[in-house]
Design an enzyme around this catalytic site. Structure first.
Site, PDB file in Angstrom:
ATOM      1  N   SER A  46      -5.153   6.198  -9.598  1.00  0.00           N
ATOM      2  CA  SER A  46      -5.001   5.046  -8.718  1.00  0.00           C
ATOM      3  C   SER A  46      -6.189   4.123  -8.908  1.00  0.00           C
ATOM      4  CB  SER A  46      -4.953   5.527  -7.258  1.00  0.00           C
ATOM      5  OG  SER A  46      -5.047   4.432  -6.364  1.00  0.00           O
ATOM      6  N   TYR A  77      -9.344  11.485  -0.966  1.00  0.00           N
ATOM      7  CA  TYR A  77      -8.224  10.920  -1.725  1.00  0.00           C
ATOM      8  C   TYR A  77      -8.747  10.151  -2.937  1.00  0.00           C
ATOM      9  CZ  TYR A  77      -4.201   8.111  -3.024  1.00  0.00           C
ATOM     10  OH  TYR A  77      -3.191   7.515  -3.743  1.00  0.00           O
TER      11      TYR A  77
END
Length: 196
Positions: A46, A77
């Site tokens: 990401s 994350y």
């Protein structure tokens, strides 16, 4: 924190994928040899990997992990997405015959992942994301590029964004962080293999 003592984002987004990849490597190598083509490992990263905050390797110790909540994941994350990029680069450095690897950032995608959003995120998911985020089909294009493009166009071990090679955080090539990640990952999988 999972039953195994792993922070949830790290466990789901990195450790599980690492274990699965290691379990499949022999099969991927055999398939490449049998079919005369390359097997490809595609890891989902990401853009937030750029925001991974690693002040020190001590900050990665499991005693500093917090339980994940919906509003603030404590950076786990972001780190898990950096580690997925690092896994792709790690596999390339290891040089598994017939197997290449890529990390892919599909971009912000308006998918069902937002179906249980609450509060402001729920409103954003219903009214803003459909107008500003990629469709699932658009998000899949970079994954397909990593699966299908020639290795001269997309060098193995690279980050793929918008169907092409993209720069990545320098942390992904930090030798001390890479050593920590390899040790952590190998210890975790060795523990699983021994049944303890």
């Amino acid at each position: 924190i999972t039953k195994d003592g792993i922070e949830l984002n790290l466990g789901v987004n990195y450790v599980a994928h690492y274990i699965l990849t290691r379990c499949l490597l022999n099969c991927l190598q055999k398939a490449a040899k049998t079919h005369g083509d390359l097997s490809r490992v595609i890891n989902l990263s990401s853009a937030v990997h750029w925001l991974a905050d690693i002040k020190s390797l001590d900050s990665l110790h499991s005693s500093s992990w917090r339980s994940t909540d919906r509003e603030n994941d404590g950076g786990e994350y972001k780190r898990s997405k950096l580690f997925m990029l690092m896994l792709s680069r790690m596999l390339e450095r290891e040089g598994h015959e017939g197997v290449i690897s890529y990390a892919v950032n599909p971009g912000a995608v308006c998918s069902d992942i937002w179906r249980n959003a609450q509060g402001k995120r729920r409103w954003l998911a219903r009214h803003v994301f459909p107008r500003t985020f990629k469709t699932c089909e658009q998000g899949a294009l970079s994954i397909l590029a990593a699966c299908l493009k020639d290795t001269e166009i997309l060098p193995p071990g690279s980050l793929v964004v918008d169907e092409k090679y993209s720069a990545h955080s320098p942390l992904a090539d930090n030798p001390d962080l890479l050593h920590w990640l390899q040790t952590f990952s190998n210890n975790f999988t060795t523990t699983r293999d021994s049944g303890t």
